[in-house]
Design an enzyme around this catalytic site. Structure first.
Site, PDB file in Angstrom:
ATOM      1  CB  SER A   1      -0.709   7.918  27.594  1.00 14.08           C
ATOM      2  OG  SER A   1      -1.480   9.078  27.677  1.00 14.08           O
TER       3      SER A   1
ATOM      4  CG  ASP B   1      -7.386   6.238  31.399  1.00 14.04           C
ATOM      5  OD1 ASP B   1      -7.495   7.471  31.461  1.00 14.04           O
ATOM      6  OD2 ASP B   1      -6.466   5.664  30.788  1.00 14.04           O
TER       7      ASP B   1
ATOM      8  CG  HIS C   1      -4.086   8.292  31.839  1.00 15.47           C
ATOM      9  ND1 HIS C   1      -4.398   7.475  30.779  1.00 15.47           N
ATOM     10  CD2 HIS C   1      -3.019   9.033  31.427  1.00 15.47           C
ATOM     11  CE1 HIS C   1      -3.572   7.717  29.761  1.00 15.47           C
ATOM     12  NE2 HIS C   1      -2.734   8.655  30.133  1.00 15.47           N
TER      13      HIS C   1
END
Lengths: 348, 348
Positions: free
Chosen positions: A140, A294, A323
């Site tokens: 991320s 995601d 995610h």
């Protein structure tokens, strides 16, 4: 004004490195910038076994340790010297909530991903004398930092693994992150960042948590009660007990600083405005890793950047946690990510 | 307290049918329930060419007309008698904002999809003497009403086309809708529904609009600037000028009533708690239609219900506009939906 949550008791043990006054890309200076980091394993005499793993949004070195580091894991302390570093603004490193006035709270300067990477580079060189990292990886916002590392310091990164993140934010990702920012900043108690007590902003933090919950996990997670695996008794029990609970511990200005950094990330700045030019500088062997479900960083966007990345391979994995599988809650994800990272680490 | 937006000038011409006092499923009564509706074409002597099309969330009969009705379209007024009906709470039919005290605003009673369908059935029978509709169709909340019609009045529906909606809300859908509700209700100006002026709640309405924009359209719509087709000059220009502008016209209590109805829809109530039992009652020839990119009502959830629906076929179409392709902004969507509806209407 240290918050109990941002403490050695909860997130330690960690060390801090003082970089002195640190000038930022967008102007402004962090006085006495401190990077908090935790290390595992021993640096080899040749200093060629170091792995750097920067933190993601609202995470610290502790969750990285719990989810990725251990004997038998890809990040095995018996083989590697693993440095888990906390990004600026995450509450352990210099952040709005722990900076003395007048640069505290709403006056903490704007920080970019590139500032983090330049500061981390100094930590690696000045503190440990490492010239080349065996691996830089991150999920991320950690993937944003990983890409930046590989482009900014191509000779210092042997291998790179950006996971579930991009080098340049898409227009949709920016819109999504703006809804997260506004969820907090729209709480009148936020008061432009001048709240006296973070607990007063709990409505904004809870709202932010629910937006995160609605798109961070998959729809199947809710529709098939997968959250039961964590011991919760209802959908709302899970959202409140797991997601709200996580974010309620955080300082609102810290979160908004991180979200702004996330939203504004754009590595094309290092390519004169062209992302392809920037990514072409990468020398590392790179595994670009995407989570199929995601919504924050869709596989399609990740695959498009992988095509621009020299010496790279696209690796995908699937998780009903979407995610937020990054957190280590899904054994299936953990197994697959370890397999990819072991494959990458064994590549010459 | 009529709002200029909810007017014959903007949404007419439409008629209203007064059902008198109308008792609701969850208790409570709407005094002098009025259903607003618009008709196109002429009812055949056998009364066998009537099509009923209930409105979706925040839409009225006007957008249904603009997007679906016309010569050469599937809903061709030269062939069919088309009744576009406004659901309770949409601002033209009885709604929190146009109901006299003491049952106005926050005291407007709770309404379910089934209440709408029972009221619409009375309109069809009492006003027009129609015993069997040639087609009931609807998108999103209109699909919820369509399913309810086919289950509740199986002998009154020859054909049904629920589009981009489900008979029973999933847990994720409920979570998503709750974030929409809270976006408005979390604005202090909402004041528990007792605001003096809807314009004072504009921050909540804008926030709600942005959540809608982030998940209602596709990511590609933003990442490839598809919004330019509507003449906007930037991503933010589009979100403000198109999505915020739409919702700023609405009464906050009306929207919250509709969202609550959306969230709580569950047709399994008509099957003693079992959805399969409820759907088994359907006698209509049914096309269950899904938009592949739909985040609000994902194709997977729609397909699962289609499998439980007798005499049905699953039809899918694709649009970069996602769920909000329903609005008629995408010529590709319009062409495909017309083809499906014409095929269904020609089926015996």
């Amino acid at each position: 004004m240290t918050r109990p949550y941002y403490s050695q008791e909860i997130h330690g043990p960690y060390d801090t490195y003082d970089l002195g006054d640190f000038e930022l890309e967008q102007g402004g200076t962090i006085r006495g910038l401190k990077l908090a980091y935790a290390t595992f394993g021993a640096l080899s005499p040749k200093k060629d076994n170091a792995i750097l793993f920067p933190s993601w949004y609202s995470g610290t070195s502790k969750i990285l340790e719990q989810a990725y580091v251990g004997p038998g894991r890809a990040l095995d302390p018996s083989k590697y010297f693993i440095i888990l570093v906390n990004q600026i603004g995450n509450g352990l490193s210099s952040s709005p909530h722990n900076t003395p006035q007048p640069f505290n709270a709403a006056r903490f300067p704007r920080v970019r991903i590139g500032d983090d990477v330049r500061a981390q580079h100094r930590l690696i060189v000045e503190k440990f004398g490492i010239e080349k990292l065996a691996l830089v990886l991150g999920g991320s916002m950690g993937a944003q930092q990983t890409y930046d590392w590989a482009v900014r310091f191509p000779d210092a990164v042997a291998r790179a693994a950006p996971i579930a993140g991009t080098a340049k934010g898409t227009a949709h990702n920016q819109l999504l992150v703006e809804t997260f920012i506004e969820a907090i900043a729209g709480d009148p108690a936020w008061d432009g960042g001048w709240y006296a007590d973070q607990a007063a902003v709990h409505r904004g933090l809870r709202r932010h948590a629910r937006l995160f919950a609605a798109s961070g996990f998959t729809q199947d997670l809710y529709n098939h009660d997968i959250w039961r695996k964590l011991g919760f008794s209802s959908r709302d029990d899970f959202v409140t007990g797991f997601v709200e609970n996580h974010f309620l511990s955080h300082d609102p200005n810290n979160l908004i600083l991180l979200l702004t950094k996330w939203r504004d990330n754009d590595l094309s700045r290092l390519g004169g405005g062209d992302l392809k030019t920037a990514l072409a500088r990468i020398k590392a062997k790179t595994f670009v890793i995407a989570i199929e479900e995601d919504v924050f960083f869709p596989p399609k966007d990740i695959a498009a950047e992988q095509k621009l990345t020299p010496n790279s391979e696209l690796k995908t994995l699937s998780s009903l946690w979407g995610h937020l599988a990054l957190f280590g809650v899904d054994p299936g994800y953990n197994e697959r990510i370890d397999a990819y990272l072991k494959e990458l680490l064994s590549a010459s």
